[in-house]
Write an enzyme that holds these catalytic residues in place. Structure first.
Site, PDB file in Angstrom:
ATOM      1  N   GLN A 167     -15.124   5.552   3.836  1.00 17.73           N
ATOM      2  CA  GLN A 167     -13.938   6.103   3.157  1.00 17.73           C
ATOM      3  C   GLN A 167     -14.005   5.856   1.655  1.00 17.73           C
ATOM      4  OE1 GLN A 167     -11.175   3.625   2.140  1.00 17.73           O
ATOM      5  NE2 GLN A 167     -10.268   5.277   0.928  1.00 17.73           N
ATOM      6  N   ARG A 199      -3.067  -0.471  11.967  1.00 16.73           N
ATOM      7  CA  ARG A 199      -2.482  -1.795  12.217  1.00 16.73           C
ATOM      8  C   ARG A 199      -2.862  -2.365  13.575  1.00 16.73           C
ATOM      9  NH1 ARG A 199       1.459   1.022   9.493  1.00 16.73           N
ATOM     10  NH2 ARG A 199       2.318   0.141   7.574  1.00 16.73           N
ATOM     11  N   HIS A 208      -0.605   7.405   5.761  1.00 15.46           N
ATOM     12  CA  HIS A 208      -1.089   6.089   5.347  1.00 15.46           C
ATOM     13  C   HIS A 208      -0.294   4.982   6.060  1.00 15.46           C
ATOM     14  CE1 HIS A 208      -3.884   5.060   1.885  1.00 15.46           C
ATOM     15  NE2 HIS A 208      -3.516   3.837   2.256  1.00 15.46           N
ATOM     16  N   ARG A 227       2.649   3.592   4.124  1.00 16.46           N
ATOM     17  CA  ARG A 227       2.440   2.587   3.071  1.00 16.46           C
ATOM     18  C   ARG A 227       2.451   3.163   1.664  1.00 16.46           C
ATOM     19  NH1 ARG A 227       0.181  -2.161   5.210  1.00 16.46           N
ATOM     20  NH2 ARG A 227      -1.261  -2.597   3.521  1.00 16.46           N
TER      21      ARG A 227
HETATM   22  C1  LIG Z   1      -3.563  -3.443   5.726  1.00 16.39           C
HETATM   23  C2  LIG Z   1      -3.885  -1.982   5.576  1.00 16.39           C
HETATM   24  C3  LIG Z   1      -4.828  -1.601   4.632  1.00 16.39           C
HETATM   25  C4  LIG Z   1      -5.148  -0.246   4.474  1.00 16.39           C
HETATM   26  N1  LIG Z   1      -6.139   0.112   3.591  1.00 16.39           N
HETATM   27  C5  LIG Z   1      -6.496   1.415   3.488  1.00 16.39           C
HETATM   28  C6  LIG Z   1      -7.581   1.790   2.655  1.00 16.39           C
HETATM   29  O1  LIG Z   1      -8.229   0.941   2.019  1.00 16.39           O
HETATM   30  N2  LIG Z   1      -7.895   3.115   2.577  1.00 16.39           N
HETATM   31  C7  LIG Z   1      -7.201   4.081   3.276  1.00 16.39           C
HETATM   32  O2  LIG Z   1      -7.516   5.266   3.174  1.00 16.39           O
HETATM   33  N3  LIG Z   1      -6.179   3.729   4.095  1.00 16.39           N
HETATM   34  C8  LIG Z   1      -5.828   2.435   4.225  1.00 16.39           C
HETATM   35  N4  LIG Z   1      -4.813   2.077   5.081  1.00 16.39           N
HETATM   36  C9  LIG Z   1      -4.164   3.134   5.895  1.00 16.39           C
HETATM   37  C10 LIG Z   1      -4.928   3.344   7.224  1.00 16.39           C
HETATM   38  O3  LIG Z   1      -6.183   3.930   7.005  1.00 16.39           O
HETATM   39  C11 LIG Z   1      -4.146   4.247   8.185  1.00 16.39           C
HETATM   40  O4  LIG Z   1      -3.886   5.483   7.566  1.00 16.39           O
HETATM   41  C12 LIG Z   1      -2.828   3.638   8.661  1.00 16.39           C
HETATM   42  O5  LIG Z   1      -2.946   2.243   8.834  1.00 16.39           O
HETATM   43  C13 LIG Z   1      -2.432   4.291   9.983  1.00 16.39           C
HETATM   44  O6  LIG Z   1      -1.195   3.838  10.426  1.00 16.39           O
HETATM   45  P1  LIG Z   1      -1.012   2.655  11.512  1.00 16.39           P
HETATM   46  O7  LIG Z   1      -1.277   1.393  10.747  1.00 16.39           O
HETATM   47  O8  LIG Z   1       0.413   2.775  11.905  1.00 16.39           O
HETATM   48  O9  LIG Z   1      -2.004   2.888  12.617  1.00 16.39           O
HETATM   49  C14 LIG Z   1      -4.481   0.734   5.258  1.00 16.39           C
HETATM   50  C15 LIG Z   1      -3.552   0.328   6.215  1.00 16.39           C
HETATM   51  C16 LIG Z   1      -3.252  -1.003   6.378  1.00 16.39           C
HETATM   52  C17 LIG Z   1      -2.260  -1.400   7.441  1.00 16.39           C
END
Ligand SMILES: Cc1cc2nc3c(=O)[nH]c(=O)nc-3n(C[C@H](O)[C@H](O)[C@H](O)COP(=O)(O)O)c2cc1C
Length: 414
Positions: A151, A350, A295, A298
């Site tokens: 990614q 998560r 995301h 987030r």
């Molecule tokens: C702690 C954490 C760090 C993340 N870091 C990234 C990242 O570096 N790059 C990215 O594209 N998405 C990142 N995400 C988003 C995840 O790729 C994903 O879209 C998201 O966690 C999906 O939702 P869920 O946590 O409910 O499964 C992050 C999510 C979390 C929880």
């Protein structure tokens, strides 16, 4: 009743299953793993996983959308077996599931990304290594034999992007995931309140909390503090967090996405699509798949739930490119709902992180096992024996009386 019969009836666990393995074995849901994670790591680290943007409404909306789905079982069908294998971007995966990129896993467990990648390889599903990982993409590749995607973000420094893509190609990553929902970093109040810095510097309250979580703290004795390993060398005097923060390109456009996909020269997935128009842009930019994602809530708190926007995006793309979904997957039934509404696969962020924080690689493996068993059991109960049979027909009326999705008879693009 004899004691042996009673033990069998109660399915008592053998005494040898102690400590971490016993704690993980007594987690039956992702929620159980979440609770275990909460006990094992300091509050700031738990908040880093669980926290979301602003008032965290989007993260809750994701969960509510799945909770509102009604799936209607059909009886006397199938033989109890379900083939969960599928093809993602032309390669086989043992489940319609992949692990989403999540940065800085080293905050939760030493060599966190490596541990997750190994658990994904053991489960036979793709792992997406994050640009902002605390292990280098090379270290992850060396440790895991499974399918791997890499990614990246749209960063200002084109030479940096070219360097990362070239390193990912050399290390054998088979697809590129381009995250497009981070023109600027979202605001996560929990991290701000906890003063989460990279590399971590613990304030006095953090030191006290670390002492109260010895199994997390001990893991870091003698280890280097986690940092953004892929780009550390480029920070050049700045802190890496400042450097990375200055890299997000708020002016990037779809031409830039097309340029990157052409430079990559292999299959690319555009991550962060929430509208049919953007899905169309992604497809026209040369993407082989779109990932419907907010995301995990987030980035922006008023996002729609991904499940709610999925049907229109599937309708727009009509099988031209693969459609995946993430944000809010916690149970097998969530995966069924997304497949029924037209996704080919789901990604999880998560869920494996709760597993990692709860118990390292074994915890991630437990998370994947829970989801796999839940998915299989749900499909059998729904009367499905092949993923290709998962269609809008399974979706029933919601309690509010509104039918969700695309009506009946359509089969997901497996
Ligand atoms: C702690 C954490 C760090 C993340 N870091 C990234 C990242 O570096 N790059 C990215 O594209 N998405 C990142 N995400 C988003 C995840 O790729 C994903 O879209 C998201 O966690 C999906 O939702 P869920 O946590 O409910 O499964 C992050 C999510 C979390 C929880």
């Amino acid at each position: 009743m004899r004691a042996g019969d009673l033990a069998r009836l109660l399915e008592l666990r053998p005494r040898s299953l102690e400590g971490r393995a016993a704690r993980l074995a007594s987690c039956y849901t992702i929620e159980d793993l979440r609770q275990l994670a909460r006990r094992r790591v300091p509050g700031a680290m738990f908040d880093f996983i669980e926290g979301a943007a602003d008032d965290e409404i989007a993260a809750q909306r994701n969960l509510d959308a799945f909770a509102g789905v009604v799936l209607t079982p059909r009886q006397m069908r199938g033989n109890g077996e379900v083939d969960l294998r599928t093809e993602l971007l032309g390669s086989s995966s043992d489940l319609p599931l992949a692990i989403a990129p999540t940065g800085l896993n080293g905050l939760l467990y030493p060599d966190g990304e490596v541990e997750i990648a190994r658990a994904a390889a053991a489960a036979g599903i793709p792992y997406v290594a994050p640009a902002m990982g605390s292990s280098t993409l090379e270290a992850i590749a060396a440790a895991s034999s499974g399918p791997r995607w890499f990614q990246i973000y749209l960063w200002r420094d084109r030479a940096l992007m070219q360097e990362l893509m070239s390193r990912a190609r050399t290390a054998g990553y088979s697809a590129l995931v381009i995250t497009v929902d981070t023109r600027v970093a979202g605001s996560r109040p929990r991290d701000l309140a906890n003063g989460l810095t990279i590399p971590p510097r613990l304030a006095w309250a953090g030191v006290v909390d670390a002492i109260r979580h010895p199994s997390w703290t001990l893991g870091f004795l003698g280890a280097e503090m986690p940092d953004f390993a892929n780009v550390e060398a480029r920070a050049d005097g700045q802190s890496t967090v400042e450097y990375v923060g200055s890299q997000f390109d708020a002016g990037a456009n779809w031409d830039r996405v097309a340029e990157i996909i052409a430079e990559w020269g292999g299959p690319a997935i555009v991550k962060g699509v929430l509208t049919p128009a953007d899905a169309r842009h992604a497809a026209e930019s040369g993407a082989a798949a779109v990932l419907v994602s907010n995301h995990g809530g987030r980035q922006f708190s008023r996002c729609p739930a991904t499940l709610d926007v999925l049907p229109a995006i599937v309708e727009e793309l009509r099988g031209e490119v693969e459609v995946y979904l993430d944000s809010g997957i916690r149970q097998g039934t969530d995966i069924v709902a997304a497949l029924a509404l037209g996704a080919s696969a789901c990604l999880i962020g998560r869920a494996p992180l709760f597993g990692l924080a709860a118990g390292g690689r074994a915890g991630v493996a437990r998370a994947l096992e829970i989801l796999r068993d839940d998915l299989r059991r749900s499909l059998v109960l729904l009367g499905v024996s092949d993923l290709k049979e998962v269609s809008g027909e399974l979706i029933g009326e919601t309690p509010a009386g509104q039918a969700r999705g695309r009506g009946s008879g359509e089969t997901h693009a497996a």
